[in-house]
Motif scaffolding. Structure first.
Motif, PDB file in Angstrom:
ATOM      1  N   LEU A  41       0.883  -1.453   0.038  1.00 11.31           N
ATOM      2  CA  LEU A  41       0.105  -0.040  -0.016  1.00 11.31           C
ATOM      3  C   LEU A  41       1.074   1.214   0.063  1.00 11.31           C
ATOM      4  N   LYS A  42       0.315   2.242  -0.744  1.00  8.34           N
ATOM      5  CA  LYS A  42       1.110   3.655  -0.786  1.00  8.34           C
ATOM      6  C   LYS A  42       0.107   4.568  -0.603  1.00  8.34           C
ATOM      7  N   ILE A  43       0.536   5.929  -0.260  1.00  8.24           N
ATOM      8  CA  ILE A  43      -0.291   7.158  -0.392  1.00  8.24           C
ATOM      9  C   ILE A  43      -0.753   7.363  -1.805  1.00  8.24           C
ATOM     10  N   GLY A  44      -2.057   7.673  -1.888  1.00  8.24           N
ATOM     11  CA  GLY A  44      -2.604   7.879  -3.246  1.00  8.24           C
ATOM     12  C   GLY A  44      -3.456   6.568  -3.720  1.00  8.24           C
ATOM     13  N   THR A  56      -9.479   7.084  -0.715  1.00  6.59           N
ATOM     14  CA  THR A  56      -8.073   7.289  -1.143  1.00  6.59           C
ATOM     15  C   THR A  56      -7.356   7.172   0.094  1.00  6.59           C
ATOM     16  N   ILE A  57      -5.823   6.702   0.135  1.00  5.15           N
ATOM     17  CA  ILE A  57      -5.044   6.682   1.214  1.00  5.15           C
ATOM     18  C   ILE A  57      -4.309   8.042   1.100  1.00  5.15           C
ATOM     19  N   LEU A  58      -4.480   8.469   2.768  1.00  2.00           N
ATOM     20  CA  LEU A  58      -3.861   9.877   2.706  1.00  2.00           C
ATOM     21  C   LEU A  58      -2.530   9.711   3.733  1.00  2.00           C
ATOM     22  N   GLY A  59      -2.588   8.473   4.478  1.00  2.00           N
ATOM     23  CA  GLY A  59      -1.492   8.334   5.349  1.00  2.00           C
ATOM     24  C   GLY A  59      -1.474   6.868   5.734  1.00  2.00           C
ATOM     25  N   ILE A  60      -0.231   6.405   6.076  1.00 10.45           N
ATOM     26  CA  ILE A  60       0.070   5.054   6.538  1.00 10.45           C
ATOM     27  C   ILE A  60       0.800   5.210   8.020  1.00 10.45           C
ATOM     28  N   GLU A  61       0.502   4.678   9.250  1.00 11.07           N
ATOM     29  CA  GLU A  61       1.151   4.684  10.085  1.00 11.07           C
ATOM     30  C   GLU A  61       1.107   3.258  10.853  1.00 11.07           C
ATOM     31  N   GLY A  62       1.809   2.381  10.672  1.00  9.96           N
ATOM     32  CA  GLY A  62       1.795   1.006  11.083  1.00  9.96           C
ATOM     33  C   GLY A  62       0.753   0.410  10.684  1.00  9.96           C
ATOM     34  N   ASP A  63      -0.432  -0.074  11.570  1.00  7.50           N
ATOM     35  CA  ASP A  63      -1.395  -0.878  11.163  1.00  7.50           C
ATOM     36  C   ASP A  63      -2.574   0.238  10.930  1.00  7.50           C
ATOM     37  N   ARG A  76     -12.344  12.019   6.313  1.00  3.83           N
ATOM     38  CA  ARG A  76     -10.845  11.632   6.716  1.00  3.83           C
ATOM     39  C   ARG A  76     -11.274  10.728   7.867  1.00  3.83           C
ATOM     40  N   ILE A  77     -11.000   9.401   7.561  1.00  4.67           N
ATOM     41  CA  ILE A  77     -11.195   8.656   8.838  1.00  4.67           C
ATOM     42  C   ILE A  77     -10.148   7.848   8.934  1.00  4.67           C
ATOM     43  N   PRO A  78      -9.426   7.467  10.132  1.00  4.59           N
ATOM     44  CA  PRO A  78      -8.251   6.368  10.399  1.00  4.59           C
ATOM     45  C   PRO A  78      -9.034   5.099  10.446  1.00  4.59           C
ATOM     46  N   MET A  79      -8.304   4.242  10.080  1.00  4.04           N
ATOM     47  CA  MET A  79      -8.928   2.718  10.099  1.00  4.04           C
ATOM     48  C   MET A  79      -7.918   1.880  10.224  1.00  4.04           C
ATOM     49  N   ASP A  80      -8.123   0.433  10.571  1.00  2.00           N
ATOM     50  CA  ASP A  80      -7.221  -0.293  10.701  1.00  2.00           C
ATOM     51  C   ASP A  80      -6.874  -1.021   9.367  1.00  2.00           C
ATOM     52  N   GLU A  85     -10.094  -4.197   1.500  1.00  2.00           N
ATOM     53  CA  GLU A  85     -10.237  -5.476   0.940  1.00  2.00           C
ATOM     54  C   GLU A  85      -9.545  -5.449  -0.542  1.00  2.00           C
ATOM     55  N   ASP A  86      -9.394  -4.206  -1.452  1.00  2.00           N
ATOM     56  CA  ASP A  86      -9.050  -4.300  -2.493  1.00  2.00           C
ATOM     57  C   ASP A  86      -8.355  -2.948  -2.735  1.00  2.00           C
ATOM     58  N   VAL A  87      -7.442  -2.840  -3.616  1.00  2.00           N
ATOM     59  CA  VAL A  87      -6.454  -1.734  -4.237  1.00  2.00           C
ATOM     60  C   VAL A  87      -6.539  -1.657  -5.588  1.00  2.00           C
ATOM     61  N   ASP A  88      -6.666  -0.103  -5.797  1.00  3.14           N
ATOM     62  CA  ASP A  88      -6.847   0.120  -7.302  1.00  3.14           C
ATOM     63  C   ASP A  88      -5.866   1.426  -7.496  1.00  3.14           C
TER      64      ASP A  88
END
Length: 95
Positions: A41-44, A56-63, A76-80, A85-88
């Motif tokens: 997974l990457k930002i964007g 759309t992913i804005l940030g990744i911090e661990g899990d 904008r929601i932080p989530m586990d 399920e899927d990445v585009d």
């Protein structure tokens, strides 16, 4: 009498092998594929969550990932990370 015992043992071994190859092995392969997907997974990246939301992913911090939802882009929601399920990926990354 001895033949019945051997037949029963052979049938149990065959049954366990069928369970392994029909149920357990595919489940392990799916789990490994999901781990690989989450590791890349990457930002964007555009993602689909297990609840059916697209964002759309804005940030990744661990899990924990911060995902932006909606057309107005103010949700904008932080989530586990495990609920993805899927990445585009964008078109330039697919090449």
């Amino acid at each position: 009498m001895g033949g019945d015992l051997i037949t029963t043992i052979v049938m149990m071994v065959v049954f366990i092998a069928i369970i392994y190859f029909m149920m357990l092995r595919p489940q392990r392969k799916a789990e490994e594929a999901k781990k690989e997907l989450l590791a890349t997974l990457k930002i964007g990246d555009s993602v689909k969550t297990s609840s059916g939301f697209y964002g759309t992913i804005l940030g990744i911090e661990g899990d924990v990932v911060i995902v932006e939802f909606g057309n107005d882009r103010h949700c904008r929601i932080p989530m586990d990370i495990n609920f993805i399920e899927d990445v585009d990926r964008p078109a330039e990354d697919a090449e």
